[in-house]
Write an enzyme that holds these catalytic residues in place. Structure first.
Site, mmCIF file in Angstrom:
data_model
loop_
_atom_site.group_PDB
_atom_site.id
_atom_site.type_symbol
_atom_site.label_atom_id
_atom_site.label_comp_id
_atom_site.label_asym_id
_atom_site.label_seq_id
_atom_site.Cartn_x
_atom_site.Cartn_y
_atom_site.Cartn_z
ATOM 1 N N ASN A 1 -17.727 8.064 135.353
ATOM 2 C CA ASN A 1 -17.456 6.625 135.205
ATOM 3 C C ASN A 1 -16.660 6.359 133.920
ATOM 4 O O ASN A 1 -15.662 5.626 133.922
ATOM 5 C CB ASN A 1 -18.768 5.824 135.104
ATOM 6 C CG ASN A 1 -19.577 5.830 136.388
ATOM 7 O OD1 ASN A 1 -19.059 6.159 137.444
ATOM 8 N ND2 ASN A 1 -20.844 5.472 136.283
ATOM 9 N N GLY B 1 -22.191 -0.300 130.888
ATOM 10 C CA GLY B 1 -22.218 0.527 129.683
ATOM 11 C C GLY B 1 -21.150 1.624 129.747
ATOM 12 O O GLY B 1 -20.513 1.943 128.738
ATOM 13 N N ASP B 2 -20.945 2.192 130.925
ATOM 14 C CA ASP B 2 -19.934 3.257 131.061
ATOM 15 C C ASP B 2 -18.520 2.679 130.970
ATOM 16 O O ASP B 2 -17.614 3.320 130.421
ATOM 17 C CB ASP B 2 -20.108 3.993 132.396
ATOM 18 C CG ASP B 2 -21.421 4.747 132.450
ATOM 19 O OD1 ASP B 2 -21.933 5.108 131.380
ATOM 20 O OD2 ASP B 2 -21.932 4.966 133.567
ATOM 21 N N GLY C 1 -26.010 -5.857 126.526
ATOM 22 C CA GLY C 1 -25.725 -6.643 127.728
ATOM 23 C C GLY C 1 -24.890 -7.868 127.408
ATOM 24 O O GLY C 1 -23.855 -7.776 126.726
ATOM 25 N N SER D 1 -15.693 -1.640 140.288
ATOM 26 C CA SER D 1 -15.534 -2.872 139.501
ATOM 27 C C SER D 1 -14.705 -2.658 138.234
ATOM 28 O O SER D 1 -14.445 -3.609 137.503
ATOM 29 C CB SER D 1 -16.918 -3.399 139.099
ATOM 30 O OG SER D 1 -17.490 -2.569 138.103
HETATM 31 P P1 ATP Z 1 -25.555 0.287 132.556
HETATM 32 O O1 ATP Z 1 -26.731 1.209 132.297
HETATM 33 O O2 ATP Z 1 -25.753 -0.610 133.737
HETATM 34 O O3 ATP Z 1 -24.242 0.992 132.557
HETATM 35 P P2 ATP Z 1 -26.000 -0.524 129.851
HETATM 36 O O4 ATP Z 1 -27.401 -1.014 129.736
HETATM 37 O O5 ATP Z 1 -25.710 0.840 129.345
HETATM 38 O O6 ATP Z 1 -25.473 -0.712 131.317
HETATM 39 P P3 ATP Z 1 -25.199 -3.035 128.690
HETATM 40 O O7 ATP Z 1 -25.685 -3.120 127.299
HETATM 41 O O8 ATP Z 1 -25.960 -3.765 129.737
HETATM 42 O O9 ATP Z 1 -24.999 -1.492 129.078
HETATM 43 O O10 ATP Z 1 -23.688 -3.556 128.790
HETATM 44 C C1 ATP Z 1 -22.613 -2.867 128.164
HETATM 45 C C2 ATP Z 1 -21.569 -3.879 127.768
HETATM 46 O O11 ATP Z 1 -21.102 -4.572 128.951
HETATM 47 C C3 ATP Z 1 -22.067 -4.977 126.837
HETATM 48 O O12 ATP Z 1 -22.023 -4.555 125.490
HETATM 49 C C4 ATP Z 1 -21.071 -6.082 127.149
HETATM 50 O O13 ATP Z 1 -19.849 -5.838 126.493
HETATM 51 C C5 ATP Z 1 -20.834 -5.921 128.654
HETATM 52 N N1 ATP Z 1 -21.767 -6.756 129.443
HETATM 53 C C6 ATP Z 1 -22.884 -6.354 130.090
HETATM 54 N N2 ATP Z 1 -23.493 -7.390 130.708
HETATM 55 C C7 ATP Z 1 -22.741 -8.470 130.453
HETATM 56 C C8 ATP Z 1 -22.822 -9.860 130.808
HETATM 57 N N3 ATP Z 1 -23.835 -10.329 131.560
HETATM 58 N N4 ATP Z 1 -21.860 -10.693 130.349
HETATM 59 C C9 ATP Z 1 -20.821 -10.238 129.599
HETATM 60 N N5 ATP Z 1 -20.692 -8.944 129.237
HETATM 61 C C10 ATP Z 1 -21.633 -8.070 129.652
#
Ligand code: ATP
Length: 311
Positions: free
Chosen positions: A47, A257-258, A224, A299
């Site tokens: 990813n 996150g990826d 997030g 996406s």
């Molecule tokens: P995943 O495990 O699903 O890949 P993650 O938990 O590692 O996600 P997150 O911290 O949820 O990663 O999200 C990574 C980045 O994506 C955030 O720092 C932000 O930039 C963006 N992001 C995630 N959710 C949102 C949101 N609801 N609105 C805007 N930006 C978001």
């Protein structure tokens, strides 16, 4: 730097997601009818590599796929996205994750198979790419020994490293902290690694300080919709920087996150003198685009889908 030099090399996993959607999850021993089935491309390493490639980075993936339909299909997916598959090898073990999803619930079985066979020999074969890359990225969906060896090889060759400790494991080898130029994790990973409960930006700052103490040069903790916090070991006195995400209407945050890490790798390789906070602000915007569409890689935006001011 030779013509062969890559902007971003990712050492990590790929998974083929077999997704069945059904009105509810089946009970043990039960067979139920679902209404939709699709195959998706996943795995944290792949990813991240594909997001970097879609933004225009010259990328290579060091991974193992199964010697089967899923493996062949994944190799084609790398080619379709402009990722160089020369450092990919096949094994007889397949790599799939089967999901059953219903509204708001899912059950997942992962067969990591070939991913766990990626080892030192594969890294040696990929050494020409690893040692000349601008940025190397690794995570923990392959054997931790392989990830750490990749980071060490990069460090020995003055290649910048991003380490994403996902999925997090307790008692992470301390060398992971010292071998990371950027240590990037989400809130739950930060919590598991440091023991600091992370619910707010301030908590993330405390967890980040602990990660800096363990030897990371810079730490990013993603939060997030709140964006992320960035801490740099070079300016401990100025503390943490909160880089908020722009508000968007999120429909599916899987793989956000990826997308963030792939975009960050692109920026570190393409704009080496850009301040980390600026790269993070732009990576927030790229990941913010990804959450507005359904799917993981499906996406992820291409360069053409993003505003010019991100380049
Ligand atoms: P995943 O495990 O699903 O890949 P993650 O938990 O590692 O996600 P997150 O911290 O949820 O990663 O999200 C990574 C980045 O994506 C955030 O720092 C932000 O930039 C963006 N992001 C995630 N959710 C949102 C949101 N609801 N609105 C805007 N930006 C978001």
């Amino acid at each position: 730097m030779t013509e062969e030099a890559f902007d971003v090399v990712v050492v990590g996993s790929c998974m083929t997601d077999l997704v069945s959607q059904a009105p509810r999850l089946p009970k043990a021993g039960e067979t139920i009818h679902g209404h939709k089935f699709f195959i998706g491309f996943g795995g944290k390493g792949a990813n991240q590599c594909i997001q970097a490639a879609r933004m225009g980075a010259k990328t290579a993936m060091v991974c193992k796929v199964g010697k089967d339909f899923f493996g062949e299909n994944y190799i084609q997916n790398f080619k379709d996205n402009g990722v160089d598959p020369s450092f990919l090898s096949s094994s007889f073990r397949s790599v799939t994750s089967a999901f059953v999803t219903s509204a708001g619930e899912n059950a997942i079985v992962i067969v990591a198979g070939a991913n766990l066979l990626l080892g030192g020999e594969d890294l040696q074969q990929a050494l020409p790419a690893l040692s000349h890359a601008k940025v190397l990225v690794s995570q923990l969906e392959v054997s931790p020994d392989t990830s750490l060896q990749a980071l060490r090889l990069a460090q020995e060759n003055n290649v910048k490293t991003i380490f994403n400790p996902a999925p997090a494991i307790p008692d992470l080898d301390p060398d992971f902290y010292r071998a990371s130029v950027v240590f990037c994790c989400n809130e739950s990973e930060a919590e598991l690694l440091t023991g600091v409960a992370v619910a707010t930006v301030e908590d993330a700052g405390h967890a980040g300080q602990e990660l800096l103490r363990r030897g990371c040069r810079s730490v990013i903790i993603t939060l997030g919709s709140q964006g992320c916090v960035v801490l740099s070991g070079q300016e401990p006195s100025t503390g943490l920087h909160h880089v908020p995400a722009k508000p968007v209407t999120a429909v599916d945050t899987t793989g956000a996150g990826d997308s963030f890490i792939g975009a960050l790798a692109f920026y570190m390789a393409t704009f080496p003198t850009m301040p980390l906070q600026e790269m993070v602000s732009r990576a927030n915007q790229v990941a913010g685009v990804s959450v507005q569409k359904i799917g993981t890689q499906a996406s992820y935006p291409y360069k053409k889908d993003l505003p010019n001011n991100l380049f």
